[in-house]
Design a protein around this motif. Sequence first.
Motif, mmCIF file in Angstrom:
data_model
loop_
_atom_site.group_PDB
_atom_site.id
_atom_site.type_symbol
_atom_site.label_atom_id
_atom_site.label_comp_id
_atom_site.label_asym_id
_atom_site.label_seq_id
_atom_site.Cartn_x
_atom_site.Cartn_y
_atom_site.Cartn_z
ATOM 1 N N GLN A 296 38.627 111.436 -62.379
ATOM 2 C CA GLN A 296 38.063 111.475 -61.026
ATOM 3 C C GLN A 296 36.540 111.566 -61.088
ATOM 4 O OE1 GLN A 296 39.926 114.751 -58.970
ATOM 5 N NE2 GLN A 296 41.722 113.526 -58.456
ATOM 6 N N PRO A 297 35.865 111.118 -60.055
ATOM 7 C CA PRO A 297 34.400 111.281 -60.015
ATOM 8 C C PRO A 297 34.006 112.739 -60.218
ATOM 9 C CG PRO A 297 35.117 109.820 -58.270
ATOM 10 C CD PRO A 297 36.374 110.377 -58.895
ATOM 11 N N GLY A 298 32.974 112.931 -61.022
ATOM 12 C CA GLY A 298 32.534 114.272 -61.371
ATOM 13 C C GLY A 298 33.178 114.830 -62.612
ATOM 14 N N GLY A 299 34.191 114.138 -63.110
ATOM 15 C CA GLY A 299 34.899 114.590 -64.294
ATOM 16 C C GLY A 299 34.188 114.241 -65.589
ATOM 17 N N ARG B 249 23.445 112.755 -68.226
ATOM 18 C CA ARG B 249 24.898 112.923 -68.027
ATOM 19 C C ARG B 249 25.691 112.668 -69.302
ATOM 20 N NH1 ARG B 249 27.507 109.489 -64.824
ATOM 21 N NH2 ARG B 249 26.062 107.749 -65.147
ATOM 22 N N PHE B 250 25.221 111.757 -70.131
ATOM 23 C CA PHE B 250 25.922 111.399 -71.366
ATOM 24 C C PHE B 250 25.163 111.961 -72.566
ATOM 25 C CE2 PHE B 250 28.077 107.173 -69.873
ATOM 26 C CZ PHE B 250 28.617 107.838 -68.783
ATOM 27 N N LEU C 293 30.692 110.164 -77.778
ATOM 28 C CA LEU C 293 29.949 110.052 -76.518
ATOM 29 C C LEU C 293 30.586 111.028 -75.533
ATOM 30 C CD1 LEU C 293 27.614 108.532 -75.102
ATOM 31 C CD2 LEU C 293 29.369 107.046 -74.097
ATOM 32 N N GLN C 294 29.876 112.100 -75.255
ATOM 33 C CA GLN C 294 30.312 113.061 -74.243
ATOM 34 C C GLN C 294 29.783 112.577 -72.898
ATOM 35 O OE1 GLN C 294 32.251 115.933 -74.496
ATOM 36 N NE2 GLN C 294 32.159 115.889 -72.247
ATOM 37 N N MET C 295 30.694 112.366 -71.958
ATOM 38 C CA MET C 295 30.328 111.825 -70.649
ATOM 39 C C MET C 295 30.682 112.858 -69.583
ATOM 40 S SD MET C 295 31.558 107.870 -71.064
ATOM 41 C CE MET C 295 33.288 108.294 -70.985
ATOM 42 N N ASN C 296 29.683 113.343 -68.888
ATOM 43 C CA ASN C 296 29.863 114.321 -67.819
ATOM 44 C C ASN C 296 29.421 113.728 -66.491
ATOM 45 O OD1 ASN C 296 30.660 116.234 -69.776
ATOM 46 N ND2 ASN C 296 28.538 116.903 -70.079
ATOM 47 N N SER C 297 29.825 114.372 -65.420
ATOM 48 C CA SER C 297 29.442 113.943 -64.064
ATOM 49 C C SER C 297 29.685 112.451 -63.878
ATOM 50 C CB SER C 297 27.966 114.275 -63.813
ATOM 51 O OG SER C 297 27.725 115.654 -63.975
ATOM 52 N N GLY D 278 37.415 98.473 -78.203
ATOM 53 C CA GLY D 278 36.894 99.199 -77.060
ATOM 54 C C GLY D 278 37.911 100.174 -76.490
ATOM 55 N N THR D 279 37.448 100.993 -75.566
ATOM 56 C CA THR D 279 38.322 101.940 -74.877
ATOM 57 C C THR D 279 37.967 101.926 -73.389
ATOM 58 O OG1 THR D 279 39.187 104.209 -74.874
ATOM 59 C CG2 THR D 279 36.838 103.950 -75.342
ATOM 60 N N GLN D 280 38.990 101.823 -72.550
ATOM 61 C CA GLN D 280 38.779 101.676 -71.106
ATOM 62 C C GLN D 280 38.491 103.038 -70.475
ATOM 63 O OE1 GLN D 280 38.935 98.804 -68.915
ATOM 64 N NE2 GLN D 280 38.118 100.326 -67.478
ATOM 65 N N VAL D 281 37.439 103.096 -69.684
ATOM 66 C CA VAL D 281 37.114 104.270 -68.879
ATOM 67 C C VAL D 281 37.163 103.850 -67.413
ATOM 68 C CG1 VAL D 281 35.337 105.936 -68.248
ATOM 69 C CG2 VAL D 281 35.734 105.370 -70.661
ATOM 70 N N THR D 282 37.983 104.533 -66.642
ATOM 71 C CA THR D 282 38.097 104.249 -65.217
ATOM 72 C C THR D 282 37.807 105.525 -64.444
ATOM 73 O OG1 THR D 282 39.771 102.553 -65.644
ATOM 74 C CG2 THR D 282 39.587 103.380 -63.388
ATOM 75 N N VAL D 283 36.825 105.447 -63.560
ATOM 76 C CA VAL D 283 36.446 106.594 -62.733
ATOM 77 C C VAL D 283 36.823 106.270 -61.296
ATOM 78 C CG1 VAL D 283 34.614 108.182 -62.071
ATOM 79 C CG2 VAL D 283 34.549 107.050 -64.316
ATOM 80 N N SER D 284 37.813 106.975 -60.790
ATOM 81 C CA SER D 284 38.332 106.661 -59.465
ATOM 82 C C SER D 284 38.979 107.903 -58.869
ATOM 83 C CB SER D 284 39.362 105.529 -59.570
ATOM 84 O OG SER D 284 39.900 105.212 -58.304
#
Length: 114
Positions: free
Chosen positions: A13-16, A66-67, A80-84, A107-113
Amino acid sequence: QVQLVESGGGLVQPGGSLRLSCAASGRFFSLYDMGWYRQAPGKQRELVAQITKGGTTNYSDSVKGRFTISRDNAKNTVYLQMNSLKPEDTAVYYCNVVGRLNAWGQGTQVTVSP
């Protein structure tokens, strides 16, 4: 050639937050500058974070603050630590050697929704 295997993506989710890992083959990993790239649908692949063999880091403006990129040379791994996270971070994320021609991993899929 360095073989690369990315992992750690998913739906968030957004912010995760998510932490991506990239396992590299080869004896000379510690000598390479490494980067995390991403490619969103319909867009060109872009470099978002890089770390030199000496540990100096640099980020694109879109992820700065953020990263966080890091590496463990003993494990031949880049993180790669990804925040916010934001919806616009949705993409396939790849790691690769910076400044040298090298094959891409899957690659690896990242979906923010929501």
